[in-house]
Write a protein that holds these residues in place. Structure first.
Motif, PDB file in Angstrom:
ATOM      1  N   LEU A   6       0.862  -1.182   0.000  1.00 41.37           N
ATOM      2  CA  LEU A   6       0.000   0.000   0.000  1.00 41.37           C
ATOM      3  C   LEU A   6       0.895   1.227   0.000  1.00 41.37           C
ATOM      4  N   ARG A   7       0.696   2.137  -0.979  1.00 41.47           N
ATOM      5  CA  ARG A   7       1.493   3.362  -1.067  1.00 41.47           C
ATOM      6  C   ARG A   7       0.561   4.562  -1.072  1.00 41.47           C
ATOM      7  N   THR A   8       0.952   5.614  -0.347  1.00 39.63           N
ATOM      8  CA  THR A   8       0.161   6.843  -0.340  1.00 39.63           C
ATOM      9  C   THR A   8       0.975   8.072  -0.718  1.00 39.63           C
ATOM     10  N   ASN A   9       2.264   7.961  -0.922  1.00 36.44           N
ATOM     11  CA  ASN A   9       3.119   9.041  -1.427  1.00 36.44           C
ATOM     12  C   ASN A   9       3.007  10.367  -0.683  1.00 36.44           C
ATOM     13  N   GLN A  10       2.828  10.326   0.615  1.00 36.05           N
ATOM     14  CA  GLN A  10       2.866  11.537   1.448  1.00 36.05           C
ATOM     15  C   GLN A  10       1.931  12.654   0.972  1.00 36.05           C
ATOM     16  N   ILE A  11       0.739  12.301   0.554  1.00 30.32           N
ATOM     17  CA  ILE A  11      -0.234  13.323   0.164  1.00 30.32           C
ATOM     18  C   ILE A  11      -1.208  13.544   1.317  1.00 30.32           C
ATOM     19  N   ALA A  12      -1.832  14.682   1.319  1.00 28.59           N
ATOM     20  CA  ALA A  12      -2.837  14.967   2.351  1.00 28.59           C
ATOM     21  C   ALA A  12      -4.103  14.183   2.023  1.00 28.59           C
ATOM     22  N   LEU A  13      -4.459  13.277   2.893  1.00 31.14           N
ATOM     23  CA  LEU A  13      -5.639  12.440   2.679  1.00 31.14           C
ATOM     24  C   LEU A  13      -6.714  12.800   3.688  1.00 31.14           C
ATOM     25  N   PRO A  14      -7.929  13.049   3.210  1.00 30.70           N
ATOM     26  CA  PRO A  14      -9.012  13.313   4.152  1.00 30.70           C
ATOM     27  C   PRO A  14      -9.337  12.029   4.922  1.00 30.70           C
ATOM     28  N   GLU A  15      -9.569  12.158   6.209  1.00 31.21           N
ATOM     29  CA  GLU A  15      -9.915  11.002   7.042  1.00 31.21           C
ATOM     30  C   GLU A  15      -8.944   9.846   6.809  1.00 31.21           C
ATOM     31  N   LYS A  16      -7.651  10.162   6.924  1.00 31.07           N
ATOM     32  CA  LYS A  16      -6.591   9.209   6.570  1.00 31.07           C
ATOM     33  C   LYS A  16      -6.721   7.874   7.291  1.00 31.07           C
ATOM     34  N   ASP A  17      -6.993   7.903   8.599  1.00 31.46           N
ATOM     35  CA  ASP A  17      -7.090   6.641   9.336  1.00 31.46           C
ATOM     36  C   ASP A  17      -8.202   5.758   8.790  1.00 31.46           C
ATOM     37  N   GLN A  18      -9.368   6.333   8.549  1.00 36.01           N
ATOM     38  CA  GLN A  18     -10.489   5.556   8.010  1.00 36.01           C
ATOM     39  C   GLN A  18     -10.191   5.084   6.591  1.00 36.01           C
ATOM     40  N   LEU A  19      -9.517   5.907   5.794  1.00 37.47           N
ATOM     41  CA  LEU A  19      -9.167   5.514   4.429  1.00 37.47           C
ATOM     42  C   LEU A  19      -8.199   4.330   4.448  1.00 37.47           C
ATOM     43  N   LEU A  20      -7.217   4.356   5.336  1.00 41.07           N
ATOM     44  CA  LEU A  20      -6.275   3.245   5.411  1.00 41.07           C
ATOM     45  C   LEU A  20      -6.964   1.961   5.862  1.00 41.07           C
ATOM     46  N   ILE A  21      -7.925   2.072   6.762  1.00 36.68           N
ATOM     47  CA  ILE A  21      -8.707   0.904   7.164  1.00 36.68           C
ATOM     48  C   ILE A  21      -9.488   0.361   5.963  1.00 36.68           C
ATOM     49  N   SER A  22     -10.095   1.260   5.192  1.00 35.72           N
ATOM     50  CA  SER A  22     -10.842   0.842   3.993  1.00 35.72           C
ATOM     51  C   SER A  22      -9.919   0.176   2.982  1.00 35.72           C
ATOM     52  N   CYS A  23      -8.733   0.730   2.807  1.00 34.38           N
ATOM     53  CA  CYS A  23      -7.757   0.129   1.889  1.00 34.38           C
ATOM     54  C   CYS A  23      -7.390  -1.280   2.352  1.00 34.38           C
ATOM     55  N   GLY A  24      -7.188  -1.438   3.646  1.00 31.83           N
ATOM     56  CA  GLY A  24      -6.862  -2.756   4.182  1.00 31.83           C
ATOM     57  C   GLY A  24      -7.963  -3.765   3.927  1.00 31.83           C
ATOM     58  N   ARG A  25      -9.198  -3.336   4.082  1.00 32.47           N
ATOM     59  CA  ARG A  25     -10.332  -4.239   3.827  1.00 32.47           C
ATOM     60  C   ARG A  25     -10.417  -4.619   2.354  1.00 32.47           C
ATOM     61  N   VAL A  26     -10.194  -3.645   1.474  1.00 33.31           N
ATOM     62  CA  VAL A  26     -10.199  -3.933   0.038  1.00 33.31           C
ATOM     63  C   VAL A  26      -9.095  -4.927  -0.293  1.00 33.31           C
ATOM     64  N   LEU A  27      -7.903  -4.693   0.230  1.00 33.98           N
ATOM     65  CA  LEU A  27      -6.784  -5.600  -0.044  1.00 33.98           C
ATOM     66  C   LEU A  27      -7.051  -7.001   0.492  1.00 33.98           C
ATOM     67  N   GLU A  28      -7.690  -7.109   1.641  1.00 32.93           N
ATOM     68  CA  GLU A  28      -8.045  -8.428   2.177  1.00 32.93           C
ATOM     69  C   GLU A  28      -9.005  -9.159   1.248  1.00 32.93           C
ATOM     70  N   ARG A  29     -10.029  -8.435   0.755  1.00 33.89           N
ATOM     71  CA  ARG A  29     -10.995  -9.065  -0.169  1.00 33.89           C
ATOM     72  C   ARG A  29     -10.314  -9.507  -1.459  1.00 33.89           C
ATOM     73  N   LEU A  30      -9.462  -8.633  -2.005  1.00 30.64           N
ATOM     74  CA  LEU A  30      -8.786  -8.974  -3.258  1.00 30.64           C
ATOM     75  C   LEU A  30      -7.831 -10.144  -3.061  1.00 30.64           C
ATOM     76  N   THR A  31      -7.123 -10.157  -1.950  1.00 31.01           N
ATOM     77  CA  THR A  31      -6.181 -11.236  -1.659  1.00 31.01           C
ATOM     78  C   THR A  31      -6.901 -12.575  -1.561  1.00 31.01           C
ATOM     79  N   ALA A  32      -8.081 -12.567  -0.994  1.00 31.46           N
ATOM     80  CA  ALA A  32      -8.844 -13.804  -0.824  1.00 31.46           C
ATOM     81  C   ALA A  32      -9.279 -14.406  -2.152  1.00 31.46           C
TER      82      ALA A  32
END
Length: 105
Positions: A6-32
């Motif tokens: 997972l890469r975010t390139n040091q950009i300002a992300l709105p609601e960063k913590d929630q976005l990273l959690i969402s990214c993790g969930r997406v990656l888990e689904r794709l990995t499965a």
């Protein structure tokens, strides 16, 4: 074994913590559902007012990249996730048809 990055390139992300959690969930689904030897990369970047989500999958059987953009990183993530999931489902359906036993009369 699937390798995930997972890469975010040091950009300002709105609601960063929630976005990273969402990214993790997406990656888990794709990995499965992706091939077990897959390397999956997910990156989030910005271009002007838009956010770009880039998802790449590389395995021995499947190789592609999907890029989605939207005003919200959550919407871009959802768009990319849906397209990647659809492609994996098509691959999986094709693989299942190829592995059916042949019927000889």
């Amino acid at each position: 074994m699937t390798n995930v990055e997972l890469r975010t390139n040091q950009i300002a992300l709105p609601e960063k913590d929630q976005l990273l959690i969402s990214c993790g969930r997406v990656l888990e689904r794709l990995t499965a559902s992706a091939p077990s030897d897959s390397n999956i990369n997910l990156s989030i970047d910005s271009r002007g007012a838009d956010f770009l989500v880039d998802v790449g999958i590389v395995s021995g059987e499947l190789q592609f990249t999907v890029v989605a953009d939207a005003k919200s990183p959550f919407v871009a993530l959802e768009k990319a996730s849906k397209e990647v999931s659809d492609r994996i489902k098509k691959w999986s359906a094709t693989k299942q048809v190829d592995t059916l036993p042949a019927i000889v009369d």
